[in-house]
Design an enzyme around this catalytic site. Structure first.
Site, PDB file in Angstrom:
ATOM      1  N   LYS A  47       0.849  -1.189   0.000  1.00  0.00           N
ATOM      2  CA  LYS A  47       0.000   0.000   0.000  1.00  0.00           C
ATOM      3  C   LYS A  47       0.887   1.243   0.000  1.00  0.00           C
ATOM      4  CE  LYS A  47      -3.917   1.715   2.807  1.00  0.00           C
ATOM      5  NZ  LYS A  47      -4.719   1.428   4.016  1.00  0.00           N
ATOM      6  N   SER A  59      -9.560  -1.228   7.382  1.00  0.00           N
ATOM      7  CA  SER A  59      -9.020  -0.967   6.044  1.00  0.00           C
ATOM      8  C   SER A  59      -8.269  -2.129   5.397  1.00  0.00           C
ATOM      9  CB  SER A  59      -8.102   0.252   6.085  1.00  0.00           C
ATOM     10  OG  SER A  59      -8.865   1.422   6.115  1.00  0.00           O
ATOM     11  N   SER A 102      -9.647   1.182   3.275  1.00  0.00           N
ATOM     12  CA  SER A 102      -8.856   2.033   2.400  1.00  0.00           C
ATOM     13  C   SER A 102      -7.793   1.266   1.606  1.00  0.00           C
ATOM     14  CB  SER A 102      -8.160   3.110   3.240  1.00  0.00           C
ATOM     15  OG  SER A 102      -7.184   2.519   4.091  1.00  0.00           O
TER      16      SER A 102
END
Lengths: 494, 95
Positions: free
Chosen positions: A81, A180, A156
């Protein structure tokens, strides 16, 4: 092996083949990079693809494997990420604020991945500064769900989950502040694990809410989650909140014998508002699968569940408003070039650099911490946090693992909730509590709703009970037999 | 629960944000929605409940006070919008 088969491998399958030298790290990495090139226009999971560096790492892995001194993840193509700092590789947090930020150092988890021989193929899309549940808040692009391109991948860590589901990497790292990792894993039909707070170092993780953030794996199956967690966990002197406890070999803990585990089913999660009936039935079927596999199930209560969303959405924004004060146009990141004085420079830099949701959370957090409101909001929420922790402590005297849906609905349509932040926040109802209590949570695929939309079963354990969680999830995965179904990635809708 | 435009502008000022006039209403409405949802917390009796700021029990994390290798000055300044003579440059502070 054909390139498509190579990309479809799990990490542990690829490790076995690499070790036996039936495949090379170079051919595996090339296959994944070609897959990214072919599929990326439909999914938009990546912010940066690091092809050249990945090929260099793959060659090094092949040499190490030949020399017999390869690390445990040698030659495995993974992606992270884009809020995990990567030395000399842009780390944007999907924000215009950090569009040009190139860290001069690696996050601890990146050092660990590099030392284990993993091949980093790129940086993955996310909601800006990890604030969101759909990846629609990215400052750069909207990631599509590989199972249905008109839907969100969750957030997310939406880029991480979508890339793993679409075989655009073999495994990925995400971060989880309120769900997330788990919620996008659920929406994309992959496994996601948020470790206990303090299990994995946050050094080099761009901070959102420091008392809630954890890095964890997003993988194709439970075995891979165990392998990846073993690779990144452990005490790090550079993160004083990381906990000094030995890291077990999580893979060795996997077993289908769960007769010694008791599973708790919280009454409050059954009749939660907004539950999709097909998600409920998938989760009920999963509970039957576990019972049939020898698990004991008991009813438990988490009485303060209804207050978790409110408490979280005061605490997390309060911490964020403080953490994001560092983006002031001075040390790194965007600066408005025309502003006259210092204050104008701060105001313009921050107003132009942050997107709407980040501004909303900064405003909310600043409000909750401001004079006259601190007691009613931030302090109250911190006290509710204690009550939520006590709920879990009481529940874990009666069971080892708590079962719940990961999300109340399958993936929703792109655009469906963008104008209603509260509705978006309420979709985190089942995942937020684990962050408030600091306990580990895992999402494992448990079925489908409305045809082809994945549903995740969430398992939560006591602090540092990751080995039990992974064992239970592994036993479920083996018994349910739904693992291995892949999305058919359609052409981009016009 | 109602949040006025003035309250939004006041909080924005505290947070060093400028909110366009066109967006103030939208922020006021969404913040009011969220704070209204948070009103439910006031119904919970927390008179004797301590606050939690950290979820896992750890005591102070001490380390030896020894010199170690850290970022070189050049690397620390590498991402700065403006730097000079080994320092960050900011716009004029005193008018």
């Amino acid at each position: 092996m054909k390139p498509a088969e190579l990309c479809g491998l799990t990490m542990h399958e690829a490790c076995d083949l690499l070790e036996k030298r039936e495949i090379s790290a170079t051919e595996l990495t090339d296959a994944v990079l070609e897959r990214i090139q072919a599929i990326e226009p439909r999914i938009d999971a990546y912010i940066t693809v690091t092809g050249r560096e990945a090929r260099r790492q793959a060659r090094a892995a092949d040499n190490a494997i030949r020399a017999g001194n390869a690390g445990p993840l040698a030659g495995i193509p993974v992606a992270v990420k884009d809020l995990i700092c990567t030395k000399e590789i842009a780390t944007t947090c999907a924000s215009k604020m950090l569009e040009a930020f190139v860290p001069p150092y690696n996050a601890s988890v990146m050092e660990k991945l590099n030392n284990s021989g993993a091949v980093m193929v790129g940086k993955l899309n996310m909601d800006e500064f990890a604030m969101g549940s759909s990846t629609e808040n990215s400052g750069f692009k909207i990631t599509r769900n590989p199972w249905d391109l008109s839907r969100i991948p969750g957030g997310s860590s939406g880029g991480s989950a979508a890339a793993v589901a679409a075989d655009m990497c073999l495994g990925a790292l995400g971060s989880d502040t309120g769900g997330s990792i788990r919620q996008p894993a659920s929406h994309c039909g992959v496994v996601g694990l948020k470790p206990t707070y303090g299990r994995v170092s946050r050094y080099g993780l761009v901070a959102f809410a420091s008392s809630l953030d954890q890095i964890g794996p997003i993988t194709k199956d439970v075995t891979d989650a165990a392998i990846l967690l073993s690779a990144i966990a452990g005490r790090d002197p550079r993160d004083s909140t990381s906990v000094d406890r030995p890291v077990p070999d999580y893979r060795a803990a996997l077993s289908t014998d769960i007769s010694n585990l008791t599973f708790g089913i919280p009454a409050e999660y059954r009749d939660a508002e907004g539950m999709d009936p097909q998600v409920s039935s998938a989760v009920e079927a999963a509970v039957r699968t576990l019972t049939d596999a020898g698990a004991k199930c008991v009813d438990i209560s988490l009485p303060h569940t209804e207050h978790a969303v409110a408490a979280y959405y005061l605490i997390a924004p309060a911490e964020a408003s403080s953490n994001l004060a560092r983006y002031d146009g001075v040390k790194y990141g965007y600066r408005n070039p025309e502003a006259g004085g210092l204050k104008q420079m701060y105001n313009r830099t921050r107003s132009e650099g942050f997107g709407a949701e980040v501004k909303r959370r900064i405003l909310l957090g600043t409000y909750a911490l401001s004079a006259g409101y601190y007691d009613a909001y931030y302090k109250k929420a911190s006290q509710i946090r204690t009550l939520i922790q006590r709920d879990f402590a009481a529940a874990f005297t009666r069971c080892d693992i708590i079962l719940a849906p990961t999300a109340p609905t399958p993936a929703f349509q792109i655009g469906e909730k963008v104008d209603d932040p509260l509705q978006m926040y309420l979709s985190d109802i089942f995942t937020l509590s684990a962050n408030l209590a600091g306990i580990p949570g895992l999402s494992v695929p448990c079925g489908f709703a409305r045809g082809d939309l994945p549903v995740g079963l969430q398992m939560m354990g006591n602090h540092f009970a990751e080995a039990d969680l992974l064992k239970a999830a592994y036993a479920f995965e083996q018994a349910a037999g739904i693992n291995g179904k892949k999305p058919e990635i359609a052409e981009v809708p016009a | 629960m109602k949040i006025t435009k003035q309250e939004v502008q006041h909080v924005a000022e505290l947070a060093r944000l400028e909110i366009d006039e066109a967006d103030v209403d939208k922020f006021a409405r969404t913040l009011a929605d969220i704070l209204e949802h948070a009103e439910s917390l006031s119904r919970v009796d927390t008179a004797d409940v301590p606050s939690t700021a950290h979820a896992v029990e750890i005591s102070n994390a001490f380390r030896q006070d020894v010199v170690a290798k850290h970022l070189e000055n050049e690397d620390a300044l590498g991402n700065a919008p403006e730097s000079e003579a080994g320092s960050f440059v900011v716009p004029k502070v005193i008018e």
